[in-house]
Design a protein around this motif. Sequence first.
Motif, short mmCIF file in Angstrom:
data_model
loop_
_atom_site.label_atom_id
_atom_site.label_comp_id
_atom_site.label_asym_id
_atom_site.label_seq_id
_atom_site.Cartn_x
_atom_site.Cartn_y
_atom_site.Cartn_z
N SER A 113 0.92 -1.13 -0.09
CA SER A 113 0.05 0.04 -0.09
C SER A 113 0.87 1.18 -0.06
CB SER A 113 -1.00 0.02 0.93
OG SER A 113 -1.88 -1.14 1.07
N ASP A 115 2.37 5.21 -1.01
CA ASP A 115 1.59 6.29 -1.49
C ASP A 115 1.92 6.51 -3.08
OD1 ASP A 115 0.93 7.22 1.28
OD2 ASP A 115 2.90 7.53 1.57
N ALA A 141 -2.41 4.01 -5.87
CA ALA A 141 -0.97 4.49 -5.68
C ALA A 141 -0.73 5.58 -6.68
CB ALA A 141 0.05 3.55 -5.60
#
Length: 257
Positions: A113, A115, A141
């Motif tokens: 996960s 950014d 993302a």
Amino acid sequence: MTREIRSWLSDMDGVLVHEGTALPGAAEFVTALRDAERPFLVLTNNSIFTPRDLAARLRTSGLDVPEHAIWTSALATAQFLTDQMPGGSAYTIGEAGLTTALYEAGYTLTSSSPDFVVLGETRTYSFEAITQAIRLIQGGARFIATNPDVTGPSADGDLPATGAVAAMISAATGRQPYFVGKPNPVMMRSALNRIGAHSETTVMVGDRMDTDVVAGIEAGLHTVLVLSGSTRREDVERFPFRPSEITDSVADLVARV
């Protein structure tokens, strides 16, 4: 030059070196900059190598450029991401130049996960890594790429580069990346900030109209196109913009430092 010039930005490949060999006048140009204590940076869209690696390569070519005077698209990307989201996380496709820059900027490198998905240059693009990047972008993302160059040089001919792989990921995800490197003025402004320079008193020296010159123009710099690299004099007429001046090589600039 009609402006007062205090600082210099210079592209690397095609201006100072070509395939590991210093171009005529390059050593004298770098020496003149250092002797005059002019603030300067050598810029490159190549995100593979760290500044230390590139400084060592330039020394092998006979050019004494300290690592702090080298600014890569990887460093500019790390600076951009830090400004956008300090202490964020990223899944990267790239080599030491990119991963080191992000790590030193305080970023966590992860496939869980993240950014951002950050695409850089590498000579070992992996189908598995590209697939992972596609799925992470589909999952939310943000897509960043170090530079838009679609090909890179080698002794045997062109190699697919960041822009080409980015196009493949974009085709699969429907998401376009944000390219940080030249010709994005973001890279030029970060370079100016690094040496405390002002656009009104800085020159950009490059061998490409579509990256170096346009980036310099958009950042408000005096631009010098050298003909020692990929652009020929007759090529200039194909573009809707012009450099401030055209010269054969950096050898013509030594006396003007």
